[in-house]
Motif scaffolding. Sequence first.
Motif, short mmCIF file in Angstrom:
data_model
loop_
_atom_site.label_atom_id
_atom_site.label_comp_id
_atom_site.label_asym_id
_atom_site.label_seq_id
_atom_site.Cartn_x
_atom_site.Cartn_y
_atom_site.Cartn_z
N PRO A 109 58.89 39.01 -15.65
CA PRO A 109 57.87 38.89 -14.60
C PRO A 109 57.02 40.14 -14.42
O PRO A 109 55.83 40.05 -14.10
CB PRO A 109 58.71 38.59 -13.35
CG PRO A 109 59.99 38.03 -13.86
CD PRO A 109 60.24 38.75 -15.14
N LEU A 110 57.63 41.33 -14.64
CA LEU A 110 56.86 42.57 -14.52
C LEU A 110 55.85 42.69 -15.66
O LEU A 110 54.72 43.15 -15.45
CB LEU A 110 57.81 43.77 -14.53
CG LEU A 110 58.82 43.84 -13.37
CD1 LEU A 110 59.73 45.04 -13.53
CD2 LEU A 110 58.09 43.89 -12.04
N ASN A 112 54.47 40.21 -17.13
CA ASN A 112 53.43 39.24 -16.81
C ASN A 112 52.51 39.74 -15.70
O ASN A 112 51.33 39.38 -15.63
CB ASN A 112 54.08 37.92 -16.39
CG ASN A 112 53.07 36.80 -16.23
OD1 ASN A 112 52.14 36.67 -17.03
ND2 ASN A 112 53.23 35.99 -15.20
N LEU A 113 53.04 40.63 -14.84
CA LEU A 113 52.26 41.13 -13.71
C LEU A 113 51.30 42.23 -14.13
O LEU A 113 50.14 42.24 -13.72
CB LEU A 113 53.21 41.63 -12.61
CG LEU A 113 52.56 42.21 -11.36
CD1 LEU A 113 51.74 41.14 -10.63
CD2 LEU A 113 53.63 42.80 -10.44
N TYR A 114 51.77 43.17 -14.97
CA TYR A 114 50.96 44.35 -15.27
C TYR A 114 50.08 44.16 -16.52
O TYR A 114 48.87 44.15 -16.42
CB TYR A 114 51.86 45.58 -15.39
CG TYR A 114 52.53 45.93 -14.08
CD1 TYR A 114 51.78 46.38 -13.01
CD2 TYR A 114 53.90 45.79 -13.92
CE1 TYR A 114 52.38 46.70 -11.80
CE2 TYR A 114 54.51 46.10 -12.71
CZ TYR A 114 53.75 46.55 -11.66
OH TYR A 114 54.34 46.86 -10.47
N GLY A 116 49.65 41.45 -18.07
CA GLY A 116 49.03 40.13 -17.94
C GLY A 116 49.55 39.16 -18.97
O GLY A 116 50.12 39.55 -19.99
N SER A 121 51.81 40.11 -24.58
CA SER A 121 52.96 40.29 -23.69
C SER A 121 54.21 39.63 -24.26
O SER A 121 55.32 40.15 -24.12
CB SER A 121 52.64 39.71 -22.31
OG SER A 121 51.57 40.39 -21.70
N CYS A 198 55.04 34.45 -19.74
CA CYS A 198 53.77 35.10 -20.09
C CYS A 198 52.87 34.21 -20.94
O CYS A 198 51.98 34.73 -21.63
CB CYS A 198 54.04 36.41 -20.83
SG CYS A 198 55.11 37.56 -19.96
#
Length: 278
Positions: A109-110, A112-114, A116, A121, A198
Amino acid sequence: MTHLVRTVWPSLTVLILVVLAWDRAVVWGEIPSYLVPRPEAVARAAWNDRTSLASAAGLTAQAALCGFALSLVVGSLTALAFATWSWVRRSCYPYAIFLQTVPIVAIAPLINLYPGPGFGSVVLLSWMISLFPIVTGGTTGLTRVPPEWLELFRLYGAGRWTILWKLRIPNAVPHLVTAAKTSVGLAVIGAVVGEMFCASSKSGYGLGYWIQATSRTLEADRAFAYFLTSTGLALSIFLIAGAVGTIVLKAMGDRATLHQLELEYDSNARRRRPPRGV
């Protein structure tokens, strides 16, 4: 043909028995199809989705191979640095363990957050989870060289880089081959998990995305089809990596044997050579 039958037939027999047991367990246990489908329903779903199944498998294989290749390069260079400079190994090796101890599901999840969502990813996650075996195997092979071999090379006046290139690296190849077999399986796992978190419509959807999507809609037959395809993909890549490793080991073994014969011949010749002035 006899060797092939002896090798394949036991595994094929176990597979047939597992499929039959699976089918009978669903029928006799009256398990709902949205929980566990029958094998024939999974085969039918795989045939109906064959186009998207092949496309997803190709995308997952591409991400896994990219992550594995990146792990092989970065891990080998890292192991080389660890073996060359002991202070680098003592300083950085504990942090390399971080890649193996942190759960990939917590990192995804991190990522995917930073960075993208997207193909990059997914490759990054595949690389992170498959890097540690290469670092460990390469470092072990480069550092655990038999002492008598080191003494022999130093006796002939070999320098640090000569010992590294002609002794440490050939000694590390079997360890790297074993580590690569583990790493390539982890790379597929990382790619599948990465696609669950991702995936992006721009880069396409791999097997991980479809496993999650079909599970949410209770399409168990399709979910099983994508899951079994990912398992078959991991097994195929593992077998290919094993075959390539066998070829490399055979080539290195032949070279090592010739090199050992040359050393023994040279050593015997030096023993038989009369002292100077005689």
